[in-house]
Design a protein around this motif. Structure first.
Motif, short mmCIF file in Angstrom:
data_model
loop_
_atom_site.label_atom_id
_atom_site.label_comp_id
_atom_site.label_asym_id
_atom_site.label_seq_id
_atom_site.Cartn_x
_atom_site.Cartn_y
_atom_site.Cartn_z
N CYS A 39 41.79 -3.80 -64.65
CA CYS A 39 43.16 -3.87 -65.18
C CYS A 39 43.82 -2.52 -65.37
N GLY A 40 43.05 -1.42 -65.44
CA GLY A 40 43.66 -0.13 -65.71
C GLY A 40 44.46 -0.17 -67.01
N LYS A 41 45.64 0.45 -66.97
CA LYS A 41 46.56 0.37 -68.12
C LYS A 41 47.83 -0.38 -67.70
N SER A 42 47.65 -1.36 -66.84
CA SER A 42 48.76 -2.04 -66.17
C SER A 42 49.80 -2.58 -67.15
N LEU A 43 51.06 -2.39 -66.79
CA LEU A 43 52.14 -3.00 -67.57
C LEU A 43 52.18 -4.51 -67.39
N ASP A 44 51.47 -5.02 -66.40
CA ASP A 44 51.32 -6.47 -66.29
C ASP A 44 50.64 -7.04 -67.53
N VAL A 45 49.71 -6.28 -68.11
CA VAL A 45 49.05 -6.72 -69.34
C VAL A 45 50.07 -6.84 -70.47
N HIS A 46 50.93 -5.84 -70.59
CA HIS A 46 51.99 -5.89 -71.62
C HIS A 46 52.83 -7.16 -71.43
N TRP A 47 53.22 -7.42 -70.18
CA TRP A 47 54.09 -8.56 -69.90
C TRP A 47 53.40 -9.87 -70.25
N LEU A 48 52.14 -10.01 -69.87
CA LEU A 48 51.40 -11.24 -70.17
C LEU A 48 51.31 -11.46 -71.68
N LEU A 49 51.04 -10.40 -72.41
CA LEU A 49 50.96 -10.52 -73.87
C LEU A 49 52.33 -10.92 -74.45
N ALA A 50 53.39 -10.35 -73.91
CA ALA A 50 54.73 -10.66 -74.40
C ALA A 50 55.11 -12.11 -74.14
N GLN A 51 54.49 -12.74 -73.13
CA GLN A 51 54.76 -14.16 -72.85
C GLN A 51 53.93 -15.09 -73.72
N GLY A 52 53.09 -14.52 -74.57
CA GLY A 52 52.29 -15.34 -75.48
C GLY A 52 50.92 -15.71 -74.95
N TYR A 53 50.51 -15.08 -73.83
CA TYR A 53 49.16 -15.32 -73.33
C TYR A 53 48.19 -14.35 -74.01
N ARG A 54 46.93 -14.73 -74.05
CA ARG A 54 45.86 -13.82 -74.41
C ARG A 54 45.33 -13.18 -73.14
N VAL A 55 44.91 -11.94 -73.24
CA VAL A 55 44.47 -11.21 -72.05
C VAL A 55 43.06 -10.67 -72.27
N SER A 56 42.21 -10.91 -71.30
CA SER A 56 40.91 -10.27 -71.24
C SER A 56 40.85 -9.49 -69.94
N GLY A 57 40.10 -8.40 -69.93
CA GLY A 57 40.03 -7.60 -68.72
C GLY A 57 38.73 -6.83 -68.64
N VAL A 58 38.53 -6.19 -67.51
CA VAL A 58 37.42 -5.25 -67.34
C VAL A 58 37.95 -4.08 -66.53
N GLU A 59 37.54 -2.88 -66.90
CA GLU A 59 38.05 -1.67 -66.27
C GLU A 59 36.97 -0.60 -66.32
N LEU A 60 36.79 0.09 -65.21
CA LEU A 60 35.76 1.12 -65.11
C LEU A 60 36.06 2.32 -66.00
N SER A 61 37.33 2.72 -66.07
CA SER A 61 37.70 3.96 -66.73
C SER A 61 37.99 3.75 -68.23
N GLN A 62 37.22 4.40 -69.07
CA GLN A 62 37.49 4.35 -70.50
C GLN A 62 38.82 5.04 -70.83
#
Length: 210
Positions: free
Chosen positions: A46-69
């Motif tokens: 997922c990186g730091k994708s703004l897609d995550v922001h958008w999904l959260l704003a729509q009321g979804y919960r988000v889980s992800g995995v990303e190599l880079s801390q």
């Protein structure tokens, strides 16, 4: 997958793959997943994708995995949220209300660690991997998500003209990787404005896997 390559990219801020707004194809087609409010969407790499922001704003919960801390730290900083961080086997697990992200190797993440998800959204994961890894990735994500539906976005261009990543993943390959486990539907294709690096024509293809 060359871990050092991606760590160097994040450390030097060479993240051209990071879009400055929510992906328009995701916004246009996420409804095809038929998700109820509060559904949990898994976003691999997922990186730091703004897609995550958008999904959260729509009321979804988000889980992800990303190599880079570093990427995950930036994601939570951009969200203005201080996560709780714990160790989960070989991974770190960042948690806050509505969102949890695992940090480390995607292939070290198990279905029991991830928990139940309602859908998968993949914009930049499959195309980040070389061809030799993509079959393993598709099978692993399908197993992690217990064959939950997926919205998959791929780049397509003349691979002979650019080495990648992102790699070109054509229609036949998508059907090959996923057709044995899902009904595979091409929803749309859109040209990448200006192409890659202003010189290489490319498009994005969005797929529904059910």
């Amino acid at each position: 997958m060359d871990r050092d390559f991606w760590h160097r990219k994040w450390a030097s801020n060479e993240i051209g793959f990071h879009e400055g707004a929510a992906n328009p194809l995701m916004v246009a087609h996420i409804g095809r997943l038929e998700l109820a409010p509060g559904s949990r969407v898994f976003v691999p790499l997922c990186g730091k994708s703004l897609d995550v922001h958008w999904l959260l704003a729509q009321g979804y919960r988000v889980s992800g995995v990303e190599l880079s801390q570093l990427a995950v730290d930036q994601l939570f900083a951009d969200l203005g949220v201080a996560p709780d961080v714990s160790v989960a086997a070989e991974l770190l697990h960042y948690r806050a209300p509505g969102i949890d992200i695992f940090v480390g190797d995607l292939f070290a993440l198990s279905a029991s660690m991830l928990g139940a998800v309602d859908a998968v959204y993949d914009r930049a994961a499959l195309v980040a991997l070389p061809e030799a890894m993509r079959a393993r990735y598709a099978a692993h994500v399908g197993a992690l998500a217990a064959r939950a539906p997926q919205l998959l976005i791929c780049y397509q261009y003349d691979q002979a003209l650019m080495a990648g990543p992102p790699f070109s993943v054509g229609d036949d390959e998508v059907r090959q990787r996923y057709g044995h486990a899902y009904a595979v539907t091409l929803l749309d294709k859109a040209e990448v404005a200006g192409g890659f690096k202003g010189r290489l024509a490319a498009c994005e293809a969005v797929w529904l896997l059910t």
